[in-house]
Design a protein around this motif. Structure first.
Motif, short mmCIF file in Angstrom:
data_model
loop_
_atom_site.label_atom_id
_atom_site.label_comp_id
_atom_site.label_asym_id
_atom_site.label_seq_id
_atom_site.Cartn_x
_atom_site.Cartn_y
_atom_site.Cartn_z
N GLY A 176 0.79 -1.13 0.02
CA GLY A 176 0.01 -0.04 -0.10
C GLY A 176 0.72 1.42 -0.11
N LEU A 229 2.27 1.80 -3.51
CA LEU A 229 0.96 2.33 -4.32
C LEU A 229 0.77 3.80 -4.03
N ASN A 288 -6.49 7.95 -8.05
CA ASN A 288 -6.93 6.73 -7.69
C ASN A 288 -6.04 5.49 -7.30
N VAL A 289 -4.81 5.44 -7.58
CA VAL A 289 -3.88 4.46 -7.11
C VAL A 289 -3.35 4.98 -5.80
N SER A 345 -6.17 3.77 -3.62
CA SER A 345 -6.19 2.25 -3.50
C SER A 345 -5.16 1.70 -2.42
N PHE A 372 -6.33 2.33 1.08
CA PHE A 372 -7.11 1.39 1.53
C PHE A 372 -6.45 -0.06 1.87
N LEU A 373 -5.25 -0.13 1.24
CA LEU A 373 -4.44 -1.33 1.59
C LEU A 373 -3.80 -1.01 3.06
N ILE A 388 -14.47 2.77 -0.93
CA ILE A 388 -14.40 2.35 -2.36
C ILE A 388 -15.61 2.99 -3.21
N THR A 445 -14.66 9.37 -8.95
CA THR A 445 -13.92 9.17 -10.22
C THR A 445 -14.94 9.39 -11.11
#
Length: 117
Positions: free
Chosen positions: A16, A19, A41-42, A45, A48-49, A74, A81
């Protein structure tokens, strides 16, 4: 709970973080708006990880609250998005491109202010 889950939580947290770093680079280094949106968005993500990896406690197991927050995040990220992609499409239709304008160097600005002789 499986005792093998703790090393995986560390792996998820590190992945994460990678990312998040890649997404920040993509958001900052690119001028095209869709590429910036993908970079953003990356970053999401990756967060979130990381957040999901911190939801594991070796003595208690998995905590359902971070999982619920991740699912909610999400859904919100998907709708945001879609909104930003529609705004970028409208911007591209109005201006003829989805990239941000380049800044003129100082010497070019000074040259454009001079009157031709």
């Amino acid at each position: 709970m499986s005792p093998d889950l703790a090393p995986n939580a560390l792996l998820y947290a590190l992945l994460g973080a990678v990312l998040v770093g890649l997404g920040l680079y993509g958001t900052i280094a690119r001028r095209h708006l869709m590429r910036r949106l993908i970079g953003f968005n990356v970053v999401g993500s990756g967060l979130f990880l990381v957040f999901g990896a911190t939801g594991y406690r070796p003595d208690l197991g998995l905590d359902p609250v971070p999982q619920a927050l991740i699912i909610t995040g999400i859904v919100v990220a998907l709708s945001a998005t879609a909104l930003v992609a529609a705004l970028i499409a409208r911007f591209a239709a109005l201006t003829g491109g989805a990239g941000l304008p380049e800044e003129m160097p100082t010497t070019t600005r000074e040259a454009s202010r001079r009157e031709p002789s």
